[in-house]
Design a protein around this motif. Structure first.
Motif, PDB file in Angstrom:
ATOM      1  N   LEU A  47       0.818  -1.169   0.195  1.00  0.00           N
ATOM      2  CA  LEU A  47       0.001  -0.051  -0.029  1.00  0.00           C
ATOM      3  C   LEU A  47       0.905   1.264  -0.025  1.00  0.00           C
ATOM      4  O   LEU A  47       0.538   2.272  -0.744  1.00  0.00           O
ATOM      5  CB  LEU A  47      -0.737   0.068   1.091  1.00  0.00           C
ATOM      6  CG  LEU A  47      -2.006   1.180   1.328  1.00  0.00           C
ATOM      7  CD1 LEU A  47      -2.852   1.123  -0.021  1.00  0.00           C
ATOM      8  CD2 LEU A  47      -2.747   1.057   2.430  1.00  0.00           C
ATOM      9  N   GLY A  48       1.937   1.245   0.915  1.00  0.00           N
ATOM     10  CA  GLY A  48       2.690   2.442   0.774  1.00  0.00           C
ATOM     11  C   GLY A  48       3.440   2.526  -0.530  1.00  0.00           C
ATOM     12  O   GLY A  48       3.621   3.812  -1.109  1.00  0.00           O
ATOM     13  N   LEU A  49       4.013   1.542  -0.907  1.00  0.00           N
ATOM     14  CA  LEU A  49       4.833   1.731  -2.233  1.00  0.00           C
ATOM     15  C   LEU A  49       3.817   2.150  -3.384  1.00  0.00           C
ATOM     16  O   LEU A  49       4.196   2.898  -4.351  1.00  0.00           O
ATOM     17  CB  LEU A  49       5.407   0.419  -2.593  1.00  0.00           C
ATOM     18  CG  LEU A  49       6.641  -0.093  -1.651  1.00  0.00           C
ATOM     19  CD1 LEU A  49       7.270  -1.530  -2.017  1.00  0.00           C
ATOM     20  CD2 LEU A  49       7.692   1.048  -1.614  1.00  0.00           C
ATOM     21  N   TRP A  50       2.653   1.406  -3.549  1.00  0.00           N
ATOM     22  CA  TRP A  50       1.585   1.760  -4.339  1.00  0.00           C
ATOM     23  C   TRP A  50       1.524   3.403  -4.346  1.00  0.00           C
ATOM     24  O   TRP A  50       1.129   4.212  -5.274  1.00  0.00           O
ATOM     25  CB  TRP A  50       0.321   1.253  -4.364  1.00  0.00           C
ATOM     26  CG  TRP A  50      -0.656   1.700  -5.138  1.00  0.00           C
ATOM     27  CD1 TRP A  50      -1.792   2.353  -4.937  1.00  0.00           C
ATOM     28  CD2 TRP A  50      -0.613   1.733  -6.744  1.00  0.00           C
ATOM     29  NE1 TRP A  50      -2.564   2.657  -5.929  1.00  0.00           N
ATOM     30  CE2 TRP A  50      -1.981   2.150  -7.060  1.00  0.00           C
ATOM     31  CE3 TRP A  50       0.186   0.978  -7.588  1.00  0.00           C
ATOM     32  CZ2 TRP A  50      -2.457   2.344  -8.480  1.00  0.00           C
ATOM     33  CZ3 TRP A  50      -0.319   1.129  -8.858  1.00  0.00           C
ATOM     34  CH2 TRP A  50      -1.560   1.839  -9.193  1.00  0.00           C
ATOM     35  N   MET A  51       1.128   4.142  -3.226  1.00  0.00           N
ATOM     36  CA  MET A  51       1.092   5.616  -3.208  1.00  0.00           C
ATOM     37  C   MET A  51       2.039   6.208  -3.578  1.00  0.00           C
ATOM     38  O   MET A  51       1.602   7.299  -4.147  1.00  0.00           O
ATOM     39  CB  MET A  51       0.475   5.765  -1.443  1.00  0.00           C
ATOM     40  CG  MET A  51      -0.535   5.282  -0.868  1.00  0.00           C
ATOM     41  SD  MET A  51      -0.929   5.497   0.714  1.00  0.00           S
ATOM     42  CE  MET A  51      -1.060   7.240   0.928  1.00  0.00           C
ATOM     43  N   LEU A  52       3.210   5.819  -3.276  1.00  0.00           N
ATOM     44  CA  LEU A  52       4.473   6.645  -3.694  1.00  0.00           C
ATOM     45  C   LEU A  52       4.485   6.367  -5.279  1.00  0.00           C
ATOM     46  O   LEU A  52       4.938   7.473  -5.954  1.00  0.00           O
ATOM     47  CB  LEU A  52       5.657   5.796  -3.346  1.00  0.00           C
ATOM     48  CG  LEU A  52       5.869   6.227  -1.547  1.00  0.00           C
ATOM     49  CD1 LEU A  52       7.056   5.594  -1.199  1.00  0.00           C
ATOM     50  CD2 LEU A  52       5.998   7.943  -1.529  1.00  0.00           C
ATOM     51  N   LEU A  53       4.444   5.077  -5.875  1.00  0.00           N
ATOM     52  CA  LEU A  53       4.308   5.041  -7.214  1.00  0.00           C
ATOM     53  C   LEU A  53       3.352   5.979  -8.063  1.00  0.00           C
ATOM     54  O   LEU A  53       3.373   6.449  -8.979  1.00  0.00           O
ATOM     55  CB  LEU A  53       4.118   3.726  -7.695  1.00  0.00           C
ATOM     56  CG  LEU A  53       4.123   3.387  -9.258  1.00  0.00           C
ATOM     57  CD1 LEU A  53       5.347   3.656  -9.700  1.00  0.00           C
ATOM     58  CD2 LEU A  53       3.844   1.708  -9.616  1.00  0.00           C
ATOM     59  N   TYR A  54       2.004   5.897  -7.378  1.00  0.00           N
ATOM     60  CA  TYR A  54       0.886   6.643  -8.129  1.00  0.00           C
ATOM     61  C   TYR A  54       1.142   8.116  -8.243  1.00  0.00           C
ATOM     62  O   TYR A  54       0.998   8.648  -8.806  1.00  0.00           O
ATOM     63  CB  TYR A  54      -0.373   6.039  -7.510  1.00  0.00           C
ATOM     64  CG  TYR A  54      -1.554   7.146  -8.287  1.00  0.00           C
ATOM     65  CD1 TYR A  54      -2.031   6.267  -9.397  1.00  0.00           C
ATOM     66  CD2 TYR A  54      -2.174   8.242  -7.720  1.00  0.00           C
ATOM     67  CE1 TYR A  54      -3.026   7.043 -10.177  1.00  0.00           C
ATOM     68  CE2 TYR A  54      -2.975   8.728  -8.579  1.00  0.00           C
ATOM     69  CZ  TYR A  54      -3.682   8.256  -9.759  1.00  0.00           C
ATOM     70  OH  TYR A  54      -4.458   9.057 -10.554  1.00  0.00           O
ATOM     71  N   SER A  55       1.613   8.705  -6.943  1.00  0.00           N
ATOM     72  CA  SER A  55       1.865   9.979  -6.566  1.00  0.00           C
ATOM     73  C   SER A  55       3.155  10.588  -7.701  1.00  0.00           C
ATOM     74  O   SER A  55       2.843  11.722  -8.084  1.00  0.00           O
ATOM     75  CB  SER A  55       2.159  10.167  -5.157  1.00  0.00           C
ATOM     76  OG  SER A  55       1.142  10.131  -4.234  1.00  0.00           O
ATOM     77  N   THR A  56       4.109   9.664  -8.013  1.00  0.00           N
ATOM     78  CA  THR A  56       5.236  10.425  -8.483  1.00  0.00           C
ATOM     79  C   THR A  56       5.308   9.984 -10.151  1.00  0.00           C
ATOM     80  O   THR A  56       5.852  10.621 -10.880  1.00  0.00           O
ATOM     81  CB  THR A  56       6.568   9.609  -7.957  1.00  0.00           C
ATOM     82  OG1 THR A  56       6.378   8.173  -7.786  1.00  0.00           O
ATOM     83  CG2 THR A  56       6.785   9.981  -6.508  1.00  0.00           C
ATOM     84  N   ALA A  57       4.289   8.846 -10.462  1.00  0.00           N
ATOM     85  CA  ALA A  57       4.503   8.776 -11.992  1.00  0.00           C
ATOM     86  C   ALA A  57       3.016   8.571 -12.595  1.00  0.00           C
ATOM     87  O   ALA A  57       2.641   9.374 -13.540  1.00  0.00           O
ATOM     88  CB  ALA A  57       5.304   7.458 -12.178  1.00  0.00           C
TER      89      ALA A  57
END
Length: 134
Positions: A47-57
């Motif tokens: 969940l944390g990694l998905w939030m970072l990936l979605y936000s940045t790319a």
């Protein structure tokens, strides 16, 4: 110069990753049964990694899909409320819309949003002038 739209809910994303590490440590120490500890920790990490990936790319490409689904046409009037760093307002202006954007930025804003960040992104993407209100 490149546009930077920030990480959405940075404390949330990094909080989930931190929880994943806590679950891993607690599982390794025998405080949580292995199955539940690893399962829960993995879910928090994803969940944390998905939030970072979605936000940045990913959100950069989704903004064009959102505008396409909205039926946006050149010369339409658009109001972006809560514009932040201008993700949707800038894309709409690039597509020829007459855009006004508004936000109530504050000094404690966690995302680094503000008029300066908005203008840097607008210039970096070569978007026309946007009426900006705060």
């Amino acid at each position: 110069m490149t546009a930077r739209y920030g990480i959405d809910a940075p404390y949330g994303a990094f909080g989930f990753i931190f929880l994943a590490l806590l679950y891993a440590a607690a599982t390794l120490c025998g405080m949580i049964p292995p199955y539940w500890g690893w399962l829960t920790g993995t879910l928090f990490l994803l969940l944390g990694l998905w939030m970072l990936l979605y936000s940045t790319a990913i959100k950069l490409s989704h903004r064009h899909r959102i505008l396409a689904l909205s039926g946006l046409k050149p010369d339409m009037k658009v109001l972006d409320i809560g514009t932040g760093r201008g993700l949707l307002a800038i894309a709409a202006a690039q597509k020829g819309a007459d855009v006004s954007a508004i936000d109530k930025w504050s000094s404690w804003d966690l995302g680094g949003n503000g008029r300066d960040a908005f203008e840097k992104n607008r210039r970096a993407e070569g978007a026309p002038e946007i009426d900006l209100y705060d």
